[in-house]
Design a protein around this motif. Structure first.
Motif, PDB file in Angstrom:
ATOM      1  N   UNK A  42     -50.208 -11.678 -29.183  1.00 17.67           N
ATOM      2  CA  UNK A  42     -51.662 -11.834 -29.068  1.00 17.67           C
ATOM      3  C   UNK A  42     -52.181 -11.129 -27.816  1.00 17.67           C
ATOM      4  N   UNK A  43     -51.459 -11.283 -26.703  1.00 20.22           N
ATOM      5  CA  UNK A  43     -51.848 -10.627 -25.451  1.00 20.22           C
ATOM      6  C   UNK A  43     -51.888  -9.107 -25.638  1.00 20.22           C
ATOM      7  N   UNK A  44     -50.839  -8.562 -26.232  1.00 18.42           N
ATOM      8  CA  UNK A  44     -50.760  -7.109 -26.401  1.00 18.42           C
ATOM      9  C   UNK A  44     -51.787  -6.590 -27.408  1.00 18.42           C
ATOM     10  N   UNK A  45     -52.015  -7.341 -28.481  1.00 14.39           N
ATOM     11  CA  UNK A  45     -53.043  -6.935 -29.457  1.00 14.39           C
ATOM     12  C   UNK A  45     -54.405  -6.935 -28.785  1.00 14.39           C
ATOM     13  N   UNK A  46     -54.694  -7.956 -28.001  1.00 10.83           N
ATOM     14  CA  UNK A  46     -55.979  -8.006 -27.297  1.00 10.83           C
ATOM     15  C   UNK A  46     -56.120  -6.844 -26.317  1.00 10.83           C
ATOM     16  N   UNK A  47     -55.031  -6.493 -25.634  1.00 14.73           N
ATOM     17  CA  UNK A  47     -55.084  -5.340 -24.725  1.00 14.73           C
ATOM     18  C   UNK A  47     -55.338  -4.054 -25.507  1.00 14.73           C
ATOM     19  N   UNK A  48     -54.705  -3.931 -26.681  1.00 16.23           N
ATOM     20  CA  UNK A  48     -54.970  -2.756 -27.512  1.00 16.23           C
ATOM     21  C   UNK A  48     -56.442  -2.727 -27.942  1.00 16.23           C
ATOM     22  N   UNK A  49     -56.955  -3.860 -28.397  1.00 18.50           N
ATOM     23  CA  UNK A  49     -58.343  -3.911 -28.860  1.00 18.50           C
ATOM     24  C   UNK A  49     -59.322  -3.545 -27.751  1.00 18.50           C
ATOM     25  N   UNK A  50     -58.952  -3.847 -26.522  1.00 14.93           N
ATOM     26  CA  UNK A  50     -59.803  -3.513 -25.383  1.00 14.93           C
ATOM     27  C   UNK A  50     -59.682  -2.034 -24.998  1.00 14.93           C
ATOM     28  N   UNK A  51     -58.439  -1.521 -24.938  1.00 17.79           N
ATOM     29  CA  UNK A  51     -58.214  -0.171 -24.412  1.00 17.79           C
ATOM     30  C   UNK A  51     -58.016   0.905 -25.479  1.00 17.79           C
ATOM     31  N   UNK A  52     -57.587   0.515 -26.668  1.00 16.74           N
ATOM     32  CA  UNK A  52     -57.384   1.435 -27.798  1.00 16.74           C
ATOM     33  C   UNK A  52     -56.642   2.709 -27.403  1.00 16.74           C
ATOM     34  N   UNK A  53     -55.387   2.535 -26.942  1.00 11.93           N
ATOM     35  CA  UNK A  53     -54.600   3.707 -26.598  1.00 11.93           C
ATOM     36  C   UNK A  53     -53.162   3.560 -27.086  1.00 11.93           C
ATOM     37  N   UNK A  54     -52.422   4.665 -27.049  1.00  7.66           N
ATOM     38  CA  UNK A  54     -51.059   4.717 -27.566  1.00  7.66           C
ATOM     39  C   UNK A  54     -50.123   3.791 -26.797  1.00  7.66           C
ATOM     40  N   UNK A  55     -50.320   3.672 -25.495  1.00  9.80           N
ATOM     41  CA  UNK A  55     -49.471   2.805 -24.681  1.00  9.80           C
ATOM     42  C   UNK A  55     -49.564   1.351 -25.154  1.00  9.80           C
ATOM     43  N   UNK A  56     -50.763   0.896 -25.424  1.00  8.03           N
ATOM     44  CA  UNK A  56     -50.928  -0.488 -25.890  1.00  8.03           C
ATOM     45  C   UNK A  56     -50.346  -0.678 -27.287  1.00  8.03           C
ATOM     46  N   UNK A  57     -50.473   0.347 -28.143  1.00  6.82           N
ATOM     47  CA  UNK A  57     -49.848   0.277 -29.467  1.00  6.82           C
ATOM     48  C   UNK A  57     -48.326   0.171 -29.339  1.00  6.82           C
TER      49      UNK A  57
END
Length: 102
Positions: A42-57
């Motif tokens: 959940x933490x990582x998905x939320x970070x992806x949703x905020x930053x939308x980048x390859x690192x978060x994916x």
């Protein structure tokens, strides 16, 4: 000392120590990992949703590999299952939205 109480990547304590800092860690038994991995997902998905980048994916993918391992599957088995579903049902590349079925 700042408190975290969250699952971190395996090399984080080593990285913290290399930076000249100290940290306190524990290794939880496999039975306790599922909940921690799900929180981390959940933490990582939320970070992806905020930053939308390859690192978060990539972070999301790493947690998925951890969840698979916790369930007794290898990374290869997860990828194989993904490929089976891709072959049978397709992926999400076309942007198809199902509106209704009559």
């Amino acid at each position: 000392m700042k408190k975290y109480d969250k699952l971190v990547r395996d090399r984080i304590p080593e990285i913290i120590k290399a930076d000249g800092k100290e940290c306190v860690t524990k290794v939880v038994p496999i039975e306790e990992r599922a909940e921690l991995l799900e929180r981390k997902l959940m933490e990582e998905v939320n970070e992806y949703l905020e930053d939308k980048n390859l690192e978060e994916l990539a972070d999301v993918m790493e947690v998925l590999f951890g969840l698979a391992k916790n369930l007794g599957y290898s990374e290869e088995e997860l990828i194989e299952k993904r490929n089976e579903k891709l072959e049978a049902r397709g992926g999400f590349k076309e942007g198809i939205v199902l509106l209704e079925v009559k």
